[in-house]
Each structure stands twice: as C-alpha cells, then as structure tokens.
Design an enzyme around this catalytic site. Sequence first.
Site, PDB file in Angstrom:
ATOM      1  N   ARG A   1      -7.022   0.303  13.040  1.00  0.00           N
ATOM      2  CA  ARG A   1      -5.662   0.593  12.585  1.00  0.00           C
ATOM      3  C   ARG A   1      -5.707   1.682  11.533  1.00  0.00           C
ATOM      4  O   ARG A   1      -6.727   1.901  10.884  1.00  0.00           O
ATOM      5  CB  ARG A   1      -4.989  -0.649  11.996  1.00  0.00           C
TER       6      ARG A   1
ATOM      7  N   ASN B   1      -9.261   5.695   2.787  1.00  0.00           N
ATOM      8  CA  ASN B   1      -8.371   5.385   1.674  1.00  0.00           C
ATOM      9  C   ASN B   1      -7.892   6.633   0.946  1.00  0.00           C
ATOM     10  O   ASN B   1      -7.444   7.565   1.594  1.00  0.00           O
ATOM     11  CB  ASN B   1      -9.030   4.346   0.759  1.00  0.00           C
TER      12      ASN B   1
ATOM     13  N   GLU C   1     -10.997  -5.862  10.318  1.00  0.00           N
ATOM     14  CA  GLU C   1     -11.414  -6.373   9.014  1.00  0.00           C
ATOM     15  C   GLU C   1     -11.263  -7.896   9.037  1.00  0.00           C
ATOM     16  O   GLU C   1     -10.158  -8.409   9.221  1.00  0.00           O
ATOM     17  CB  GLU C   1     -10.482  -5.752   7.961  1.00  0.00           C
TER      18      GLU C   1
ATOM     19  N   ASP D   1     -10.107   2.699  -4.087  1.00  0.00           N
ATOM     20  CA  ASP D   1      -9.086   2.522  -3.039  1.00  0.00           C
ATOM     21  C   ASP D   1      -8.139   3.730  -3.020  1.00  0.00           C
ATOM     22  O   ASP D   1      -8.602   4.852  -2.898  1.00  0.00           O
ATOM     23  CB  ASP D   1      -8.392   1.168  -3.262  1.00  0.00           C
TER      24      ASP D   1
ATOM     25  N   ASN E   1      -5.037   3.216   7.953  1.00  0.00           N
ATOM     26  CA  ASN E   1      -4.900   2.718   6.585  1.00  0.00           C
ATOM     27  C   ASN E   1      -4.156   3.790   5.783  1.00  0.00           C
ATOM     28  O   ASN E   1      -3.106   4.237   6.229  1.00  0.00           O
ATOM     29  CB  ASN E   1      -6.282   2.337   6.029  1.00  0.00           C
TER      30      ASN E   1
ATOM     31  N   GLU F   1       0.833  -1.202   0.000  1.00  0.00           N
ATOM     32  CA  GLU F   1       0.000   0.000   0.000  1.00  0.00           C
ATOM     33  C   GLU F   1       0.865   1.247   0.000  1.00  0.00           C
ATOM     34  O   GLU F   1       2.064   1.177   0.235  1.00  0.00           O
ATOM     35  CB  GLU F   1      -0.809   0.034   1.308  1.00  0.00           C
TER      36      GLU F   1
HETATM   37  C1  BGC Z   1      -7.017  -1.717   2.834  1.00  0.00           C
HETATM   38  C2  BGC Z   1      -7.457  -3.143   2.936  1.00  0.00           C
HETATM   39  C3  BGC Z   1      -8.848  -3.284   2.360  1.00  0.00           C
HETATM   40  C4  BGC Z   1      -8.874  -2.703   0.975  1.00  0.00           C
HETATM   41  C5  BGC Z   1     -10.201  -2.801   0.288  1.00  0.00           C
HETATM   42  C6  BGC Z   1      -7.159  -1.222   1.444  1.00  0.00           C
HETATM   43  O1  BGC Z   1      -6.784   0.113   1.382  1.00  0.00           O
HETATM   44  O2  BGC Z   1      -5.682  -1.599   3.260  1.00  0.00           O
HETATM   45  O3  BGC Z   1      -7.403  -3.544   4.277  1.00  0.00           O
HETATM   46  O4  BGC Z   1      -9.209  -4.634   2.321  1.00  0.00           O
HETATM   47  O5  BGC Z   1      -8.479  -1.361   1.010  1.00  0.00           O
HETATM   48  O6  BGC Z   1     -11.168  -2.015   0.822  1.00  0.00           O
HETATM   49 CA    CA Z   2      -5.312   1.949  -0.095  1.00  0.00          CA
END
Ligand code: BGC
Ligand code: CA
Length: 300
Positions: A103, A156, A123, A206, A105, A20
């Site tokens: 957590r 995201n 999740e 995302d 992201n 990521e």
């Molecule tokens: C997250 C994942 C998640 C995915 C889809 C990502 O940014 O890190 O944990 O499953 O997005 O929603």
């Molecule tokens: Ca992401």
Amino acid sequence: MSAREEKVELVVKNCGKLLEGPHWDGANDTLIFVDILGNAVHRYHPQTDKLQSVKIDENVGAVVPTKDGRTLIAGRHSFSFLDWTSGKLDQIAAVDSDKPDNRFNDGKCDPAGRFWAGTMGPEKKPAEVLLNQGTMYCLNTDLKVTSHFDQVNISNGLAWSLDHKTMYYIDTLPGYLDAFDYNKETGEIKNRRHILKVPNNEGLLDGMCIDTEGMLWVAMFSKSKVNRYNPNTGEKLKTITLPATNVTSCCFGGKDYDELYVTISAEGISEEELQKQPLAGSIFKVTGLGVRGLPANIFG
Ligand code: BGC
Ligand code: CA
C-alpha cells in the site's frame, strides 16, 4: 531562536487510527490529513474547530490539494482524484499491480508540483513489515507516473531543500535520513546518500517537514517525539515531546506558518496501552517554537 515557551495543544481528539500526512491547505486555512487504514480523509477547520471527514473505499496514504481546486490522493494502490462530497474516486493510475498486499504510505508534492508517494509491503504490526517491497513513485503534472527506486521498507518523510537542489527522504527501518540531488526542471533524482543516522532506540524516523532555516522536523515513531535536525551537519537541534508514542508526521501551518501540526497513530496499540496513552489517534499543535515553515507545495 526565541526563548518563548513551547506549547503542545490537543486540537482534534481521538479522530482515527493511523493518522498521517498532515498538510496545511493555505488556500482554505485548514489542515488536511489521512487515516491510512481507517480509509478516511479529514479536513480540520481551526477557526470553527470543526472536522470534516470523508470515507473512501480503500486505504489512503496521502492527500494533497491541486492548483485547480481538486483533491488528489495516493490511495491503496493508485493515484486518484477524490470527490469530497461523495467519497468517490476517479482513478488516474495504478501501481504495484504485482504486489497486491502493498500500500501507499507517505507522500508530498515537490516544488514543481509533482506528487511523490512511496509504497510499503504488508505490515503485521506497526513497523513489522515485509522488507524491501516498496517503490517510490511520482505522479507528474501530465498525470504520468514515474517509478524512481525500489527496495523500500516503509516509505516515509519527504522534503525539499530551500534552494530546490536536494530532496530529503526517509525509508523508516534502516534509521537513516537520506538526501538526493534533485533536478526541479526534470524531476530526476540521483546520488542518494545518508545524511544522518539515528539508532532505533531513539525512535523510528517517520514523516518530516522543513522550516525557513532549512532545518528538518522529523516525527520519531515509538518515542513520543518530534526532533529538529540540521541536514548539513546531522546535528539534533531540538526535541519536542508529545503525549503519545507513535508520532507519524508533522507540518507547519496557521496563517503565519508558525504552528507545527503533528499526527499521532493509535494503530496496533493494545487496550491496556491505550489506557496509558489515551490521546493516541489525535492531532496536536505545537506553538512558541520561534521558527516558521513554508507554504506546502500543491499538485499541478
Ligand atoms: C506507517 C505505519 C508504520 C510507521 C512506523 C508510518 O508512516 O504509516 O504503517 O507502522 O510508519 O514505521
Ligand atoms: Ca509517516
């Protein structure tokens, strides 16, 4: 746009699970990115094709360089400085203390050098998250944390418009790309609205980045795609297909910012499925797009 051929190339093969947060570090001509659940921060050197990795003691949602040459992370529950040699963290501030299963992201710096990062609830498997548990935080350049809004599902993509008046944001599950009025001087955001809607069968919105034409490049998790959208009209302008399904984010890099680096997750993919998409958990580069990105904002 030019009629050049687009090319999708594998650049780092099978280097982790939940890859990521790609960020082009223009000061070092390297790509930094995280493996969120693999508790690792990576730095890829394109000139030598070397990968430098550091393990840390917690999950890591996002990483950014700072103006004074340090590295800042949004870890599991806190913002910390990272020492690349020892993997040691120097904690700046903790968040979500009432939600131990949350957590961080995705996260990114704004044009004024603040570090924005949002959290998400636990999740069970990819995209099956306890809803509305997350919060969007911002680490200001004085190292104080501001909390901006809550009720987030999976925090995201983030990007700022070229005139620095709009912040774009993706909370993955609802299928909307949102915009806020953004005040660069104060860091305030207001007037949240949906600017485009994508049905879930087209993939989950995302991570994202912006190009020099102000268009947004969005990773489409579960559908092997990165789409380019016009945020002013909602129109989809382009689709790039990658060789594995769970595309998590993208950023422009290379010395001319004309290479699109893409992270793809292997997290939660069965052994059987991995046979079909052996390049999940890898980093790709797309060239020949005929557009460029901008140098990424850094902290401070
Ligand atoms: C997250 C994942 C998640 C995915 C889809 C990502 O940014 O890190 O944990 O499953 O997005 O929603
Ligand atoms: Ca992401």
